[in-house]
Write an enzyme that holds these catalytic residues in place. Structure first.
Site, PDB file in Angstrom:
ATOM      1  CG  ASP A 152      60.609  65.132  11.460  1.00 22.06           C
ATOM      2  OD1 ASP A 152      60.054  66.232  11.614  1.00 22.06           O
ATOM      3  OD2 ASP A 152      60.044  64.165  10.910  1.00 22.06           O
ATOM      4  CE  LYS A 188      83.854  62.076  -0.673  1.00 19.92           C
ATOM      5  NZ  LYS A 188      84.532  61.621  -1.866  1.00 19.92           N
ATOM      6  CE  LYS A 204      53.961  69.529  14.151  1.00 20.56           C
ATOM      7  NZ  LYS A 204      55.051  69.619  13.180  1.00 20.56           N
ATOM      8  CE  LYS A 217      51.734  65.670  12.713  1.00 21.16           C
ATOM      9  NZ  LYS A 217      52.227  64.975  11.523  1.00 21.16           N
ATOM     10  CG  ASP A 251      57.393  71.745  14.707  1.00 19.04           C
ATOM     11  OD1 ASP A 251      56.865  72.654  14.033  1.00 19.04           O
ATOM     12  OD2 ASP A 251      56.969  70.569  14.703  1.00 19.04           O
ATOM     13  CB  ILE A 252      59.582  75.910  11.011  1.00 17.33           C
ATOM     14  CG1 ILE A 252      61.045  75.490  10.817  1.00 17.33           C
ATOM     15  CG2 ILE A 252      59.326  77.305  10.466  1.00 17.33           C
ATOM     16  CD1 ILE A 252      61.451  75.257   9.375  1.00 17.33           C
ATOM     17  CG  ASN A 288      61.838  65.463   2.608  1.00 15.59           C
ATOM     18  OD1 ASN A 288      61.328  66.009   1.649  1.00 15.59           O
ATOM     19  ND2 ASN A 288      62.078  66.112   3.757  1.00 15.59           N
TER      20      ASN A 288
HETATM   21  O1  C5P Z   1      55.187  66.764  12.538  1.00 15.37           O
HETATM   22  P1  C5P Z   1      55.063  66.838  11.075  1.00 15.37           P
HETATM   23  O2  C5P Z   1      56.384  66.970  10.351  1.00 15.37           O
HETATM   24  O3  C5P Z   1      54.167  65.826  10.464  1.00 15.37           O
HETATM   25  O4  C5P Z   1      54.278  68.247  10.870  1.00 15.37           O
HETATM   26  C1  C5P Z   1      53.964  68.701   9.625  1.00 15.37           C
HETATM   27  C2  C5P Z   1      53.756  70.187   9.673  1.00 15.37           C
HETATM   28  O5  C5P Z   1      54.696  70.842  10.490  1.00 15.37           O
HETATM   29  C3  C5P Z   1      53.949  70.793   8.307  1.00 15.37           C
HETATM   30  O6  C5P Z   1      53.121  71.927   8.218  1.00 15.37           O
HETATM   31  C4  C5P Z   1      55.418  71.143   8.307  1.00 15.37           C
HETATM   32  O7  C5P Z   1      55.723  72.145   7.355  1.00 15.37           O
HETATM   33  C5  C5P Z   1      55.614  71.619   9.728  1.00 15.37           C
HETATM   34  N1  C5P Z   1      56.931  71.372  10.276  1.00 15.37           N
HETATM   35  C6  C5P Z   1      57.766  72.430  10.548  1.00 15.37           C
HETATM   36  N2  C5P Z   1      58.991  72.218  11.125  1.00 15.37           N
HETATM   37  C7  C5P Z   1      59.407  70.961  11.410  1.00 15.37           C
HETATM   38  C8  C5P Z   1      58.574  69.861  11.141  1.00 15.37           C
HETATM   39  C9  C5P Z   1      57.351  70.095  10.561  1.00 15.37           C
HETATM   40  O8  C5P Z   1      57.405  73.586  10.266  1.00 15.37           O
HETATM   41  N3  C5P Z   1      60.595  70.788  11.950  1.00 15.37           N
END
Ligand code: C5P
Length: 405
Positions: free
Chosen positions: A280, A290, A344, A340, A307-308, A212
């Site tokens: 995501d 390739k 989260k 969120k 999701d970190i 991105n």
């Molecule tokens: O769900 P979204 O991507 O909008 O969430 C944004 C927040 O979650 C940000 O703080 C982003 O760094 C974190 N994030 C993450 N790992 C992911 C997706 C988002 O840490 N796979």
């Protein structure tokens, strides 16, 4: 706002010391009481008698005066005040403060202080610009000392440049701000922080990837601001076009899985700020070779990345004390960000509207800060300013916790 406040004024040896006489009067006009300490050099510029007359209280000068120490020891001087104002602060006194030296009354009181400190430097431009003074100022700012000035203009020595002590009115305003927000400028020394920044890159084959437009700029600015406050900071950064800041411990990663592993390796930390735009999804099956153009266009199957933020925020043992997430939204920004925050498991969320795409890669940002139940709308600011405000809030949060402990 200064009514009833007790200012301990330290006057060091600079020509601007004459302005400190006026400063005493202006503080008192606003209802504050002033107790003054003069350094030996300060007493060469203004007399203890003039200072005492304006403050209506004895001016203190000597550390080893038996009379003074028995009547009013250096510890009491540093305790019986609401704020300490050093005006003018010389290069010499700043150096002593930065090094923690205590060889006279002023420096001893400053070292023993447990109150907010405001410093108004006044010196020759070259002394101000000298690398040693730069280091000292930076160190003191990281320690939570607040600065007002110096201003640019004609200097008493005949040279022109930055070095004039701030005007009395500006010092009064700064002292008012300091007293209104005493934890502002609080230090994060002894705290540890991790910041994620930039995009992640999810490979399709050895030469292609999904990613991105994140530049990492906002996260870089936050890491710099945390480090400047004294936090031991680790920046975990995906591949960006913008060079990450020098002087900050950095772990470079490529994929979301790498970023998660790097975050886990950086634990435990007190503060974690997740500003990375983590992909995501990743490509379900990375091709070792390739992909060839012959035949039909390939269909990429995607699977969800970990999701970190949520993983780290929800970990029962290693959760950082303060977890800050970001939410880039297009529409219904606050409602989505609040959702969120809960989902989260983070403490705060910085939410921004990325409709139109100007934020990614740009230098400005308009955000909402959701901290627990509260929501604040911040004006449009540079990313550096967003970082400064956020880190100010983080430092105040920890200073508040410390006070409550
Ligand atoms: O769900 P979204 O991507 O909008 O969430 C944004 C927040 O979650 C940000 O703080 C982003 O760094 C974190 N994030 C993450 N790992 C992911 C997706 C988002 O840490 N796979």
């Amino acid at each position: 706002m200064l009514e009833g406040k007790r200012i301990l004024l330290i006057i060091a040896g600079g020509i601007a010391a004459y302005k400190s006489l006026d400063l005493i009067r202006r503080f008192r006009e606003r209802g504050a009481s002033v107790r003054a300490i003069l350094t030996k050099a300060g007493a060469e510029f203004v007399t203890p008698l003039a200072v005492a007359a304006l403050a209506s209280e004895k001016a203190y000068t000597e550390l080893f005066s038996l009379l003074d120490e028995s009547a009013m020891g250096h510890i009491r001087l540093s305790r019986e005040c609401d704020a300490i104002v050093v005006a003018p602060a010389t290069a010499d006194l700043l150096a002593k403060m930065a090094a923690g030296l205590a060889d006279d009354l002023a420096s001893t009181v400053l070292l023993a202080a447990n109150k907010p400190i405001l410093v108004a430097p006044g010196m020759n431009v070259e002394m101000w610009n000298n690398a040693a003074t730069r280091r000292n100022v930076e160190r003191l700012a990281a320690d939570g000392v607040r600065f007002i000035g110096p201003a640019a203009g004609d200097l008493a020595c005949g040279e022109v440049g930055i070095g004039r002590m701030a005007e009395v009115a500006a010092i009064i305003d700064a002292a008012q701000t300091l007293l209104a927000t005493p934890t502002a400028g609080a230090s994060l020394k002894g705290r540890t922080a991790l910041v994620t920044a930039g995009p992640t890159r999810e490979p399709i084959d050895p030469v292609r990837y999904v990613s991105n437009y994140s530049s990492g700029k906002q996260g870089f600015a936050i890491a710099v601001a945390l480090a400047a406050r004294g936090a031991e900071t680790t920046l975990i950064v995906g591949p960006t076009d913008v060079a990450p800041p020098a002087g900050i411990r950095r772990v470079e990663v490529e994929t979301a899985a790498d970023m998660l592993a790097a975050c886990q390796a950086a634990l435990p930390v007190d503060i974690a700020v997740f500003s990375a735009a983590v992909a995501d999804w990743r490509v379900a099956r990375r091709n070792e070779l390739k992909l060839k153009k012959d035949g039909d266009a390939p269909t990429l199957a995607l699977i969800e990345n970990p999701d970190i933020l949520a993983t780290i925020a929800k970990h029962p043992q290693t959760r950082p004390t303060l977890v800050v997430g970001f939410a880039a939204e297009t529409g219904h920004v606050v409602a989505r960000a609040r959702d969120k925050l809960t989902r989260k498991g983070c403490d705060w969320i910085v939410a921004n509207d990325v409709t139109g795409g100007a934020v990614f890669g740009g230098d400005r940002n308009r955000v909402h800060l959701l901290a627990g139940e509260t929501t604040e709308a911040w004006p449009e600011l540079s990313k550096d300013e967003v970082a400064a405000r956020l880190v100010e809030r983080i430092a105040s949060h920890f200073a508040g916790r410390l006070a409550a402990e």
